[in-house]
Design a protein around this motif. Structure first.
Motif, PDB file in Angstrom:
ATOM      1  N   ILE A  44      63.919  10.307  12.850  1.00 33.20           N
ATOM      2  CA  ILE A  44      65.168  11.831  13.246  1.00 33.20           C
ATOM      3  C   ILE A  44      65.907  12.334  12.871  1.00 33.20           C
ATOM      4  O   ILE A  44      66.192  13.198  12.639  1.00 33.20           O
ATOM      5  N   ASP A  45      66.835  11.280  12.256  1.00 33.76           N
ATOM      6  CA  ASP A  45      68.082  11.791  11.510  1.00 33.76           C
ATOM      7  C   ASP A  45      67.333  12.535   9.959  1.00 33.76           C
ATOM      8  O   ASP A  45      68.508  13.603   9.293  1.00 33.76           O
ATOM      9  N   TYR A  46      66.687  11.889   9.496  1.00 34.62           N
ATOM     10  CA  TYR A  46      66.777  12.362   8.184  1.00 34.62           C
ATOM     11  C   TYR A  46      65.379  13.994   7.804  1.00 34.62           C
ATOM     12  O   TYR A  46      65.383  14.602   7.781  1.00 34.62           O
ATOM     13  N   LEU A  47      64.450  13.748   9.259  1.00 39.10           N
ATOM     14  CA  LEU A  47      63.808  14.995   9.706  1.00 39.10           C
ATOM     15  C   LEU A  47      65.095  16.267   9.526  1.00 39.10           C
ATOM     16  O   LEU A  47      64.409  17.282  10.004  1.00 39.10           O
ATOM     17  N   THR A  48      65.758  15.613  10.326  1.00 39.92           N
ATOM     18  CA  THR A  48      67.193  16.900  10.795  1.00 39.92           C
ATOM     19  C   THR A  48      67.868  17.428   9.805  1.00 39.92           C
ATOM     20  O   THR A  48      68.043  18.186   9.859  1.00 39.92           O
ATOM     21  N   ASP A  49      67.935  16.667   8.924  1.00 40.20           N
ATOM     22  CA  ASP A  49      68.404  16.637   7.923  1.00 40.20           C
ATOM     23  C   ASP A  49      67.731  17.720   6.651  1.00 40.20           C
ATOM     24  O   ASP A  49      67.897  19.009   5.978  1.00 40.20           O
ATOM     25  N   TYR A  50      66.806  17.366   6.666  1.00 39.38           N
ATOM     26  CA  TYR A  50      65.829  17.858   6.293  1.00 39.38           C
ATOM     27  C   TYR A  50      65.274  19.475   7.000  1.00 39.38           C
ATOM     28  O   TYR A  50      65.324  20.761   5.956  1.00 39.38           O
TER      29      TYR A  50
ATOM     30  N   HIS B  50      62.312   6.526   5.614  1.00 40.96           N
ATOM     31  CA  HIS B  50      62.955   6.578   4.824  1.00 40.96           C
ATOM     32  C   HIS B  50      62.768   6.791   3.678  1.00 40.96           C
ATOM     33  O   HIS B  50      61.738   7.265   3.513  1.00 40.96           O
ATOM     34  N   PRO B  51      63.604   8.163   2.900  1.00 41.48           N
ATOM     35  CA  PRO B  51      63.003   8.606   2.277  1.00 41.48           C
ATOM     36  C   PRO B  51      62.725   7.592   1.196  1.00 41.48           C
ATOM     37  O   PRO B  51      62.069   8.224   0.356  1.00 41.48           O
ATOM     38  N   VAL B  80      74.631  15.710  -3.330  1.00 40.07           N
ATOM     39  CA  VAL B  80      74.666  13.875  -4.066  1.00 40.07           C
ATOM     40  C   VAL B  80      74.618  13.041  -3.074  1.00 40.07           C
ATOM     41  O   VAL B  80      73.395  12.259  -3.792  1.00 40.07           O
ATOM     42  N   LEU B  81      74.471  13.105  -1.908  1.00 40.78           N
ATOM     43  CA  LEU B  81      74.673  11.835  -1.115  1.00 40.78           C
ATOM     44  C   LEU B  81      73.105  12.393  -0.538  1.00 40.78           C
ATOM     45  O   LEU B  81      72.210  10.452   0.096  1.00 40.78           O
ATOM     46  N   ARG B  82      72.316  13.235  -0.425  1.00 39.44           N
ATOM     47  CA  ARG B  82      71.235  13.540   0.049  1.00 39.44           C
ATOM     48  C   ARG B  82      69.895  12.733  -1.532  1.00 39.44           C
ATOM     49  O   ARG B  82      68.998  12.255  -1.350  1.00 39.44           O
ATOM     50  N   LEU B  83      70.270  12.623  -2.467  1.00 48.10           N
ATOM     51  CA  LEU B  83      69.359  12.315  -3.608  1.00 48.10           C
ATOM     52  C   LEU B  83      69.991  11.087  -3.126  1.00 48.10           C
ATOM     53  O   LEU B  83      68.784  10.162  -4.579  1.00 48.10           O
ATOM     54  N   GLU B  84      71.145  10.763  -3.282  1.00 50.29           N
ATOM     55  CA  GLU B  84      70.887   8.602  -2.997  1.00 50.29           C
ATOM     56  C   GLU B  84      70.144   8.194  -2.504  1.00 50.29           C
ATOM     57  O   GLU B  84      69.351   7.620  -2.347  1.00 50.29           O
ATOM     58  N   LEU B  85      69.264   9.002  -1.186  1.00 52.27           N
ATOM     59  CA  LEU B  85      68.568   8.996  -0.355  1.00 52.27           C
ATOM     60  C   LEU B  85      67.237   8.234  -1.078  1.00 52.27           C
ATOM     61  O   LEU B  85      66.509   7.468   0.001  1.00 52.27           O
TER      62      LEU B  85
END
Lengths: 121, 155
Positions: A44-50, B50-51, B80-85
């Motif tokens: 959910i946290d990654y979806l929210t960031d998306y 996870h991404p 950068v933080l998002r790319l690291e995922l």
């Protein structure tokens, strides 16, 4: 027990052992190493960031239909629900007010798009 | 019976030991059946993923979003933080390769955004190593002058 019959029984047991091993590997190490997840399965946290990224782009582009299309790409047929779920998570986790406002603006824009098929009848 | 009579015992063939290879065959057959079931018929359902575990097309879409947001907002730290995922082995290479693929598909704006983020990352990396370099600002109109490496990505 006749020798032939005993061999068939052991053969069947060997197949059973092999099936168990195959299922264990398939659901264990093989599944973990495979990169095959879809966007809608994100935590959910990654979806929210998306959703936040979609909101940031909406603020820049001003295109609500494009934003809705990006949310539909996640796999959830209702962009409105996607945004509302993200907003609820963001509020519960004290996201920055600026980010929250971006998502609220996106939610308003999508509501105004009137994507619900039932209301268009 | 006279003394010349001898008892004759024909030489018997040694008993044939049963082979156990059929057990190994059974295990292999079972293993294949189990793998087919677990990987194709009833594969594992991902959740809370996870991404980094996204499939390649979704990873590309995620990476593209990050680049487009960077091009729009200029927030490099967040990008950068998002790319690291995504846990790319070489994020600059991944961005550059995707930029080339996207350009070949005719999506110029998206390709520019990817190239812009790749350039910014490369510049930041050079800066950290002590090489003076201009960090490109995040505007979509800016075409990075740095040539991206033309290396074919290895799948």
């Amino acid at each position: 027990m006749p020798n032939r019959r005993r061999r068939w029984i052991f053969f069947a047991l060997a197949i059973g052992v092999g099936v168990a091993a195959g299922v264990f590997i398939g659901y264990g190490p093989a599944a973990v190493e495979t990169e095959n997840a879809e966007l809608r399965t994100l935590r959910i946290d990654y979806l929210t960031d998306y959703t936040l990224m979609v909101s940031e782009l909406y603020q820049h582009e001003g295109n609500a239909a494009m934003a809705a299309a990006r949310l539909i790409y996640i796999g959830d047929p209702s962009p409105k629900e996607s945004v509302e779920t993200a907003i609820a998570f963001a509020q519960d986790n004290q996201y920055a007010p600026k980010d929250l406002q971006l998502m609220l603006d996106l939610a308003d824009a999508i509501r105004n798009l009137n994507l619900d098929p039932e209301s268009n009848q | 019976m006279n003394d010349n009579t001898r008892e004759f015992h024909p030489q018997q063939d040694p008993p044939i030991k049963p082979s156990h290879w059929y057990l190994l065959t059974g295990v292999i057959i079972g293993l294949l059946l189990g793998l087919v079931y677990a990987l194709w018929i009833n594969p594992v359902a991902y959740q809370d993923s996870h991404p980094a575990s996204l499939s390649k097309p979704y990873k590309d879409a995620y990476r593209s979003m990050i680049a487009q947001v960077y091009a729009a907002t200029g927030n490099f730290e967040r990008a950068v933080l998002r790319l690291e995922l995504l846990e790319d082995e070489d994020p600059v290479f991944a961005l550059g390769a995707q930029a080339q693929r996207t350009l070949a598909e005719g999506k110029e704006t998206e390709a520019k955004a990817l190239a812009l983020l790749a350039s910014a990352l490369q510049a930041e990396s050079s800066l950290q190593q002590g090489f003076p370099i201009m960090i490109p600002t995040a505007t979509l109109e800016l075409v990075p002058t740095q040539t991206l490496p033309g290396v074919t990505p290895v799948p």
